[in-house]
Every structure is written in C-alpha cells, then in structure tokens.
Design a protein around this motif. Structure first.
Motif, mmCIF file in Angstrom:
data_model
loop_
_atom_site.group_PDB
_atom_site.id
_atom_site.type_symbol
_atom_site.label_atom_id
_atom_site.label_comp_id
_atom_site.label_asym_id
_atom_site.label_seq_id
_atom_site.Cartn_x
_atom_site.Cartn_y
_atom_site.Cartn_z
ATOM 1 N N ALA A 80 71.301 39.807 3.127
ATOM 2 C CA ALA A 80 70.263 40.652 3.720
ATOM 3 C C ALA A 80 70.454 42.114 3.330
ATOM 4 O O ALA A 80 69.479 42.808 3.011
ATOM 5 N N GLN A 133 62.483 41.278 5.000
ATOM 6 C CA GLN A 133 63.355 40.489 4.143
ATOM 7 C C GLN A 133 64.610 40.035 4.876
ATOM 8 O O GLN A 133 65.091 38.930 4.646
ATOM 9 N N CYS A 134 65.121 40.864 5.768
ATOM 10 C CA CYS A 134 66.313 40.493 6.528
ATOM 11 C C CYS A 134 66.020 39.296 7.436
ATOM 12 O O CYS A 134 66.823 38.375 7.547
ATOM 13 N N SER A 170 59.719 45.430 5.865
ATOM 14 C CA SER A 170 59.368 44.360 4.921
ATOM 15 C C SER A 170 59.712 42.975 5.462
ATOM 16 O O SER A 170 59.126 41.985 5.054
ATOM 17 N N PHE A 221 63.682 37.024 6.994
ATOM 18 C CA PHE A 221 63.511 35.852 6.146
ATOM 19 C C PHE A 221 64.862 35.311 5.680
ATOM 20 O O PHE A 221 65.048 34.107 5.552
ATOM 21 N N THR A 222 65.807 36.209 5.452
ATOM 22 C CA THR A 222 67.137 35.806 4.989
ATOM 23 C C THR A 222 67.904 35.088 6.090
ATOM 24 O O THR A 222 68.497 34.046 5.853
ATOM 25 N N ASN A 225 69.304 42.498 -0.215
ATOM 26 C CA ASN A 225 67.869 42.305 -0.415
ATOM 27 C C ASN A 225 66.998 43.345 0.274
ATOM 28 O O ASN A 225 65.779 43.345 0.065
ATOM 29 N N CYS A 226 67.570 44.208 1.079
ATOM 30 C CA CYS A 226 66.773 45.189 1.814
ATOM 31 C C CYS A 226 66.180 46.221 0.851
ATOM 32 O O CYS A 226 66.923 46.984 0.218
#
Length: 65
Positions: free
Chosen positions: A52, A15-16, A13, A18-19, A55-56
C-alpha cells in the motif's frame, strides 16, 4: 512496524483500501485515508502494508520501525 498516514497529502485514490481493506478505509467526508490497524502483525499484513505504501500515488503513507 507502524503505518503512518498523512491525510492532508492523501488524494483519496483508494489504492490503499483496494490493497488491504483490513488495514485501510476512507473517511466518509473527504475520502482520505483512515488507518484501521496502525501496527499490523503477521507476514501477510506487513507485506500488504508495504504494498500500500508503494502504491500510494500521493505518497501519503509510510512505515516506521
């Protein structure tokens, strides 16, 4: 603190990344997590690592003392 990533669980995804792109990247081939700095130092990076992990969506990241 050490970042542990399970690429087999990762769904790519991003998200990490982006974080905190200074700690995480994605593999060219599969798009799964690549940890750039497994043992970050400093309050900001540690906070971003925790964020991160939280949010994963695949829960492919964890932290160890």
């Amino acid at each position: 603190m050490k970042i542990i990533a399970d690429a087999a669980t990762c769904v790519g995804s991003g998200q990490c990344v982006f974080t905190e792109p200074g700690l995480f990247d994605q593999s060219e081939d599969e798009g799964t997590v690549v940890v750039l700095d497994a043992e970050p130092t400093g309050d900001l990076l540690l906070r971003k690592a925790r964020e991160a992990v939280d949010n994963c969506p695949a829960q492919a990241l964890s932290l160890a003392e």
